[in-house]
Motif scaffolding. Structure first.
Motif, PDB file in Angstrom:
ATOM      1  N   ASP A  29       0.850  -1.185   0.000  1.00 36.00           N
ATOM      2  CA  ASP A  29       0.000   0.000   0.000  1.00 36.00           C
ATOM      3  C   ASP A  29       0.891   1.242   0.000  1.00 36.00           C
ATOM      4  O   ASP A  29       2.113   1.146  -0.020  1.00 36.00           O
ATOM      5  CB  ASP A  29      -0.966  -0.008   1.198  1.00 36.00           C
ATOM      6  N   ASN A  30       0.279   2.389   0.011  1.00 39.46           N
ATOM      7  CA  ASN A  30       0.925   3.684   0.184  1.00 39.46           C
ATOM      8  C   ASN A  30       2.179   3.903  -0.657  1.00 39.46           C
ATOM      9  O   ASN A  30       3.295   3.966  -0.124  1.00 39.46           O
ATOM     10  CB  ASN A  30       1.230   3.916   1.668  1.00 39.46           C
ATOM     11  N   ALA A  33       4.920   6.592   0.488  1.00 46.03           N
ATOM     12  CA  ALA A  33       5.604   6.503   1.790  1.00 46.03           C
ATOM     13  C   ALA A  33       7.026   7.047   1.739  1.00 46.03           C
ATOM     14  O   ALA A  33       7.444   7.795   2.633  1.00 46.03           O
ATOM     15  CB  ALA A  33       5.607   5.061   2.297  1.00 46.03           C
ATOM     16  N   ASN A  36       7.107  10.818   1.547  1.00 50.67           N
ATOM     17  CA  ASN A  36       6.756  11.413   2.844  1.00 50.67           C
ATOM     18  C   ASN A  36       7.886  11.256   3.855  1.00 50.67           C
ATOM     19  O   ASN A  36       8.125  12.156   4.667  1.00 50.67           O
ATOM     20  CB  ASN A  36       5.451  10.824   3.365  1.00 50.67           C
ATOM     21  N   THR A 117       4.168  -1.312   8.278  1.00 48.10           N
ATOM     22  CA  THR A 117       3.216  -0.628   9.147  1.00 48.10           C
ATOM     23  C   THR A 117       2.747  -1.524  10.287  1.00 48.10           C
ATOM     24  O   THR A 117       2.805  -1.146  11.460  1.00 48.10           O
ATOM     25  CB  THR A 117       1.984  -0.176   8.326  1.00 48.10           C
ATOM     26  N   ASP A 140       1.235   7.922   6.823  1.00 48.73           N
ATOM     27  CA  ASP A 140       1.503   8.073   5.390  1.00 48.73           C
ATOM     28  C   ASP A 140       2.997   8.010   5.057  1.00 48.73           C
ATOM     29  O   ASP A 140       3.385   8.138   3.900  1.00 48.73           O
ATOM     30  CB  ASP A 140       0.848   9.331   4.822  1.00 48.73           C
ATOM     31  N   THR A 142       4.599   5.199   6.107  1.00 50.52           N
ATOM     32  CA  THR A 142       4.775   3.763   6.334  1.00 50.52           C
ATOM     33  C   THR A 142       4.133   3.023   5.168  1.00 50.52           C
ATOM     34  O   THR A 142       3.316   3.582   4.439  1.00 50.52           O
ATOM     35  CB  THR A 142       4.093   3.276   7.636  1.00 50.52           C
ATOM     36  N   PHE A 143       4.496   1.769   5.009  1.00 50.57           N
ATOM     37  CA  PHE A 143       3.754   0.899   4.105  1.00 50.57           C
ATOM     38  C   PHE A 143       3.910  -0.534   4.562  1.00 50.57           C
ATOM     39  O   PHE A 143       4.763  -0.866   5.377  1.00 50.57           O
ATOM     40  CB  PHE A 143       4.135   1.086   2.630  1.00 50.57           C
ATOM     41  N   GLU A 153      -3.876  -2.556   2.662  1.00 50.34           N
ATOM     42  CA  GLU A 153      -4.728  -1.465   3.133  1.00 50.34           C
ATOM     43  C   GLU A 153      -5.515  -1.879   4.377  1.00 50.34           C
ATOM     44  O   GLU A 153      -5.654  -1.101   5.322  1.00 50.34           O
ATOM     45  CB  GLU A 153      -5.684  -1.005   2.028  1.00 50.34           C
ATOM     46  N   SER A 156      -3.160  -1.928   7.342  1.00 46.95           N
ATOM     47  CA  SER A 156      -2.858  -0.567   7.803  1.00 46.95           C
ATOM     48  C   SER A 156      -4.017   0.002   8.613  1.00 46.95           C
ATOM     49  O   SER A 156      -3.800   0.642   9.647  1.00 46.95           O
ATOM     50  CB  SER A 156      -2.533   0.349   6.619  1.00 46.95           C
ATOM     51  N   SER A 173      -0.235  12.389  10.247  1.00 48.33           N
ATOM     52  CA  SER A 173       0.247  12.449   8.871  1.00 48.33           C
ATOM     53  C   SER A 173       1.569  13.220   8.820  1.00 48.33           C
ATOM     54  O   SER A 173       1.933  13.925   9.767  1.00 48.33           O
ATOM     55  CB  SER A 173      -0.784  13.146   7.975  1.00 48.33           C
TER      56      SER A 173
END
Length: 185
Positions: A29-30, A33, A36, A117, A140, A142-143, A153, A156, A173
């Motif tokens: 996911d994400n 990451a 960010n 995550t 946001d 992390t993944f 997802e 998470s 965030s």
């Protein structure tokens, strides 16, 4: 995020390693990451800790000596105060006594980000919360990957419920952290 002095709050980046790019992990996911994480590093002014997972599994891309054991390029410009390895999920159970290191510097607040995550980030947050730290998890930054029939997802979302619902950590965030840093300047 609670407003505290920069020196009492540490950013702990967990397992931000190239080995997690290996396709054997499956769908993640994400996709933002890493970007960010780079934004967090660029804005961060307090103590910085980098934690690396040194896998003992023979075929793991995270094994020491493998390119996958190296930190991702987003950490190349990082100037950490502490770097150490671990072989288990929690950063509090690594080659360094992280709790003693943090307490010795008067650090009371942890900002966590990294990979995965629902594994090492969540476990570190739980242990940190149990030890009395005020913990924030920058979701946001992390993944994770799907596991046990659940999507990345879903895992998470479960981490958010576990951490915030269980009182272990505040889930925030990247923008929250950067705005907090800007307010304190």
């Amino acid at each position: 995020m609670e407003n505290t002095d920069d020196k009492t709050k540490a950013l702990v980046l967990i397992d931000v390693q190239r080995g997690f790019d290996d396709p054997s992990w499956g769908a993640r996911d994400n996709p933002g990451a890493e970007a960010n994480t780079a934004r967090l590093l660029a804005a961060w002014t307090g103590p910085l800790v980098l934690v690396r997972h040194d896998s003992a599994e023979p075929g793991s891309p995270l094994r020491p000596g493998q390119d996958g054991n190296r930190f991702k390029p987003e950490l190349d410009a990082a100037r950490p105060d502490l770097v150490f390895a671990k072989r288990v999920n929690s950063a509090f159970h690594g080659e360094v006594d992280l709790d003693a290191w943090l307490r010795g510097r008067g650090i009371t607040d942890l900002v966590l980000a990294g990979i995965q995550t629902n594994m090492c980030v969540e476990t570190t947050a739980r242990v940190g919360g149990n030890l009395g730290y005020r913990v924030s998890v920058v979701l946001d930054a992390t993944f994770t990957f799907g596991l046990g029939g659940l999507t990345a997802e879903e895992l998470s979302r479960a981490t958010v419920a576990n951490l915030s619902g269980g009182g272990f950590a505040e889930v925030v965030s990247t923008d929250d952290v950067i705005e907090d840093l800007a307010r304190r300047r």
